[in-house]
Design a protein around this motif. Structure first.
Motif, PDB file in Angstrom:
ATOM      1  N   MET A  16      36.248  40.729  20.812  1.00 25.53           N
ATOM      2  CA  MET A  16      35.225  40.476  21.969  1.00 25.53           C
ATOM      3  C   MET A  16      35.448  39.146  22.591  1.00 25.53           C
ATOM      4  SD  MET A  16      32.332  42.087  23.570  1.00 25.53           S
ATOM      5  CE  MET A  16      32.997  43.447  22.500  1.00 25.53           C
ATOM      6  N   ARG A  17      35.590  39.184  24.042  1.00 22.38           N
ATOM      7  CA  ARG A  17      35.663  38.059  24.704  1.00 22.38           C
ATOM      8  C   ARG A  17      34.562  37.469  25.347  1.00 22.38           C
ATOM      9  NH1 ARG A  17      38.707  36.228  29.622  1.00 22.38           N
ATOM     10  NH2 ARG A  17      39.416  34.223  29.231  1.00 22.38           N
ATOM     11  N   HIS A  18      34.233  36.147  25.262  1.00 22.42           N
ATOM     12  CA  HIS A  18      32.865  35.645  25.670  1.00 22.42           C
ATOM     13  C   HIS A  18      33.220  34.561  26.896  1.00 22.42           C
ATOM     14  CE1 HIS A  18      30.540  37.545  22.779  1.00 22.42           C
ATOM     15  NE2 HIS A  18      31.131  37.320  21.805  1.00 22.42           N
ATOM     16  N   THR A  19      32.445  34.409  27.640  1.00 28.00           N
ATOM     17  CA  THR A  19      32.508  33.414  28.591  1.00 28.00           C
ATOM     18  C   THR A  19      31.875  32.234  28.526  1.00 28.00           C
ATOM     19  OG1 THR A  19      32.436  35.232  30.664  1.00 28.00           O
ATOM     20  CG2 THR A  19      32.009  32.984  31.352  1.00 28.00           C
ATOM     21  N   VAL A  20      32.523  31.065  28.684  1.00 27.40           N
ATOM     22  CA  VAL A  20      31.927  29.812  28.302  1.00 27.40           C
ATOM     23  C   VAL A  20      31.907  28.940  29.841  1.00 27.40           C
ATOM     24  CG1 VAL A  20      32.146  27.729  27.274  1.00 27.40           C
ATOM     25  CG2 VAL A  20      32.666  29.710  26.113  1.00 27.40           C
ATOM     26  N   VAL A  21      30.827  28.323  30.200  1.00 29.64           N
ATOM     27  CA  VAL A  21      30.949  27.663  31.432  1.00 29.64           C
ATOM     28  C   VAL A  21      30.223  26.305  30.850  1.00 29.64           C
ATOM     29  CG1 VAL A  21      29.906  27.546  33.562  1.00 29.64           C
ATOM     30  CG2 VAL A  21      30.223  29.864  32.725  1.00 29.64           C
ATOM     31  N   GLU A  22      31.236  25.198  31.176  1.00 36.55           N
ATOM     32  CA  GLU A  22      30.924  23.996  30.940  1.00 36.55           C
ATOM     33  C   GLU A  22      31.010  22.953  31.903  1.00 36.55           C
ATOM     34  OE1 GLU A  22      31.992  23.299  26.216  1.00 36.55           O
ATOM     35  OE2 GLU A  22      33.850  23.205  27.449  1.00 36.55           O
ATOM     36  N   ARG A  23      30.310  21.853  31.939  1.00 40.96           N
ATOM     37  CA  ARG A  23      30.468  20.790  32.951  1.00 40.96           C
ATOM     38  C   ARG A  23      29.919  19.437  32.363  1.00 40.96           C
ATOM     39  NH1 ARG A  23      29.933  20.517  38.955  1.00 40.96           N
ATOM     40  NH2 ARG A  23      29.838  18.212  39.215  1.00 40.96           N
ATOM     41  N   GLU A  24      30.922  18.633  32.538  1.00 36.35           N
ATOM     42  CA  GLU A  24      30.782  17.266  32.264  1.00 36.35           C
ATOM     43  C   GLU A  24      29.900  16.624  33.300  1.00 36.35           C
ATOM     44  OE1 GLU A  24      31.780  15.653  29.356  1.00 36.35           O
ATOM     45  OE2 GLU A  24      32.791  17.136  28.433  1.00 36.35           O
ATOM     46  N   LEU A  25      29.123  15.609  33.092  1.00 35.88           N
ATOM     47  CA  LEU A  25      28.389  14.951  34.064  1.00 35.88           C
ATOM     48  C   LEU A  25      27.647  13.925  33.534  1.00 35.88           C
ATOM     49  CD1 LEU A  25      25.208  16.507  35.160  1.00 35.88           C
ATOM     50  CD2 LEU A  25      26.241  17.529  33.174  1.00 35.88           C
ATOM     51  N   GLU A  26      27.152  12.843  34.508  1.00 39.91           N
ATOM     52  CA  GLU A  26      26.810  11.586  33.945  1.00 39.91           C
ATOM     53  C   GLU A  26      25.225  11.783  34.340  1.00 39.91           C
ATOM     54  OE1 GLU A  26      28.306   7.350  34.394  1.00 39.91           O
ATOM     55  OE2 GLU A  26      26.743   7.483  35.657  1.00 39.91           O
ATOM     56  N   LEU A  27      24.387  11.876  33.367  1.00 38.94           N
ATOM     57  CA  LEU A  27      22.722  11.658  33.283  1.00 38.94           C
ATOM     58  C   LEU A  27      22.412  10.231  33.363  1.00 38.94           C
ATOM     59  CD1 LEU A  27      21.821  14.453  30.670  1.00 38.94           C
ATOM     60  CD2 LEU A  27      22.339  14.842  33.343  1.00 38.94           C
ATOM     61  N   ARG A  28      21.184  10.011  33.726  1.00 41.91           N
ATOM     62  CA  ARG A  28      20.506   8.645  33.681  1.00 41.91           C
ATOM     63  C   ARG A  28      19.617   8.637  32.643  1.00 41.91           C
ATOM     64  NH1 ARG A  28      23.779   5.055  35.685  1.00 41.91           N
ATOM     65  NH2 ARG A  28      21.865   3.668  35.752  1.00 41.91           N
ATOM     66  N   LEU A  29      19.285   7.830  31.580  1.00 44.00           N
ATOM     67  CA  LEU A  29      18.195   8.049  30.714  1.00 44.00           C
ATOM     68  C   LEU A  29      17.332   6.712  31.253  1.00 44.00           C
ATOM     69  CD1 LEU A  29      16.798   8.235  27.993  1.00 44.00           C
ATOM     70  CD2 LEU A  29      18.387   6.337  27.106  1.00 44.00           C
ATOM     71  N   VAL A  30      15.955   7.083  31.929  1.00 44.03           N
ATOM     72  CA  VAL A  30      15.147   6.524  32.636  1.00 44.03           C
ATOM     73  C   VAL A  30      14.340   5.650  31.532  1.00 44.03           C
ATOM     74  CG1 VAL A  30      13.021   6.421  33.883  1.00 44.03           C
ATOM     75  CG2 VAL A  30      14.993   8.317  34.310  1.00 44.03           C
ATOM     76  N   MET A  31      14.731   4.233  31.489  1.00 44.30           N
ATOM     77  CA  MET A  31      13.884   3.416  30.822  1.00 44.30           C
ATOM     78  C   MET A  31      12.593   2.763  31.425  1.00 44.30           C
ATOM     79  SD  MET A  31      16.369   3.297  28.523  1.00 44.30           S
ATOM     80  CE  MET A  31      16.187   2.071  27.438  1.00 44.30           C
ATOM     81  N   PRO A  55      10.499   2.682  35.750  1.00 37.49           N
ATOM     82  CA  PRO A  55      10.735   3.281  37.017  1.00 37.49           C
ATOM     83  C   PRO A  55      11.848   2.194  37.755  1.00 37.49           C
ATOM     84  CG  PRO A  55       8.404   3.022  36.617  1.00 37.49           C
ATOM     85  CD  PRO A  55       9.280   2.253  35.267  1.00 37.49           C
ATOM     86  N   GLU A  56      12.081   1.230  37.169  1.00 33.52           N
ATOM     87  CA  GLU A  56      13.101   0.255  37.789  1.00 33.52           C
ATOM     88  C   GLU A  56      14.515   0.426  37.163  1.00 33.52           C
ATOM     89  OE1 GLU A  56      10.168  -1.346  36.672  1.00 33.52           O
ATOM     90  OE2 GLU A  56       9.062  -0.717  38.536  1.00 33.52           O
ATOM     91  N   GLU A  57      14.485   0.807  36.019  1.00 31.52           N
ATOM     92  CA  GLU A  57      15.850   0.688  35.140  1.00 31.52           C
ATOM     93  C   GLU A  57      16.105   2.094  34.416  1.00 31.52           C
ATOM     94  OE1 GLU A  57      17.679  -1.775  31.339  1.00 31.52           O
ATOM     95  OE2 GLU A  57      15.465  -1.901  31.835  1.00 31.52           O
ATOM     96  N   SER A  58      17.452   2.454  34.560  1.00 30.01           N
ATOM     97  CA  SER A  58      17.977   3.559  33.584  1.00 30.01           C
ATOM     98  C   SER A  58      19.296   3.239  33.450  1.00 30.01           C
ATOM     99  CB  SER A  58      17.847   4.517  34.869  1.00 30.01           C
ATOM    100  OG  SER A  58      19.047   4.809  35.867  1.00 30.01           O
ATOM    101  N   VAL A  59      19.918   3.869  32.431  1.00 27.97           N
ATOM    102  CA  VAL A  59      21.197   3.657  31.965  1.00 27.97           C
ATOM    103  C   VAL A  59      21.799   5.252  31.844  1.00 27.97           C
ATOM    104  CG1 VAL A  59      20.360   1.664  30.632  1.00 27.97           C
ATOM    105  CG2 VAL A  59      20.333   3.930  29.433  1.00 27.97           C
ATOM    106  N   PRO A  60      23.216   5.039  32.051  1.00 26.76           N
ATOM    107  CA  PRO A  60      23.993   6.086  32.128  1.00 26.76           C
ATOM    108  C   PRO A  60      24.366   6.857  30.690  1.00 26.76           C
ATOM    109  CG  PRO A  60      25.549   4.325  32.294  1.00 26.76           C
ATOM    110  CD  PRO A  60      24.104   3.667  32.328  1.00 26.76           C
ATOM    111  N   VAL A  61      24.133   8.132  30.708  1.00 26.61           N
ATOM    112  CA  VAL A  61      24.592   8.739  29.206  1.00 26.61           C
ATOM    113  C   VAL A  61      25.514   9.950  29.738  1.00 26.61           C
ATOM    114  CG1 VAL A  61      23.429  10.277  27.651  1.00 26.61           C
ATOM    115  CG2 VAL A  61      22.128   8.274  28.626  1.00 26.61           C
ATOM    116  N   PRO A  62      26.588   9.841  29.405  1.00 25.11           N
ATOM    117  CA  PRO A  62      27.592  11.186  29.586  1.00 25.11           C
ATOM    118  C   PRO A  62      27.199  12.414  28.933  1.00 25.11           C
ATOM    119  CG  PRO A  62      28.784   9.039  28.640  1.00 25.11           C
ATOM    120  CD  PRO A  62      27.209   8.898  28.592  1.00 25.11           C
ATOM    121  N   ALA A  63      27.240  13.189  29.421  1.00 26.59           N
ATOM    122  CA  ALA A  63      26.575  14.706  28.894  1.00 26.59           C
ATOM    123  C   ALA A  63      27.719  15.816  29.177  1.00 26.59           C
ATOM    124  CB  ALA A  63      25.378  14.725  29.192  1.00 26.59           C
TER     125      ALA A  63
END
Length: 137
Positions: free
Chosen positions: A1-16, A18-26
């Motif tokens: 049985m074959r299944h479909t996989v849909v993936e996406r790499e992206l950079e999220l921001r971890l909100v520390m 209101p003025e500061e956030s850091v990148p989080v690869p996901a």
């Protein structure tokens, strides 16, 4: 049985704050053999990524309006004049507020919805077998 996989790499921001956030690869992952769920792996400064799984429907709805309760809440927003999707995640170890670019998340969700259209999740091959195995235990 074959299944479909849909993936996406992206950079999220971890909100520390209101003025500061850091990148989080996901990595966003959707699998047709688990058609109701989306999986997110956050690559933080640790040996193993942090994994979260929640309903695809929650993320789809959260692109347009606030939704969710408890451990996962999702809603649309703006940051630096750009559209974002905000995800509030709560766990015993702590809470996190993450923001993702709405365009990238929406494009990925569209691919998942083409792979398994809403309302057809229960008819995916292999789902009945997986449920039979689960209830046989």
């Amino acid at each position: 049985m074959r299944h479909t996989v849909v993936e996406r790499e992206l950079e999220l921001r971890l909100v520390m704050s209101p003025e500061e956030s850091v990148p989080v690869p996901a990595r966003l992952t959707y699998r047709s053999d688990d058609p109701y769920a989306v999986h997110i792996a956050f690559h933080i400064n640790s040996e193993h990524p942090v994994h979260w799984t929640f309903a695809r429907e929650l993320l789809v709805e959260g692109v347009f309006r606030p939704c969710g309760q408890g451990d996962v809440r999702v809603w649309p927003g703006r940051s630096a004049g750009r559209g974002v999707v905000l995800m509030a995640l709560s766990a015993p170890d702590g809470d996190a507020l993450l923001q993702a670019p709405v365009g990238q998340v929406s494009a990925w969700l569209e691919r998942t919805l083409r792979a398994v259209p809403p309302g057809t999740e229960g008819g995916q091959p292999g789902l009945d077998d997986a449920l039979d195995q689960l209830f046989a235990r």
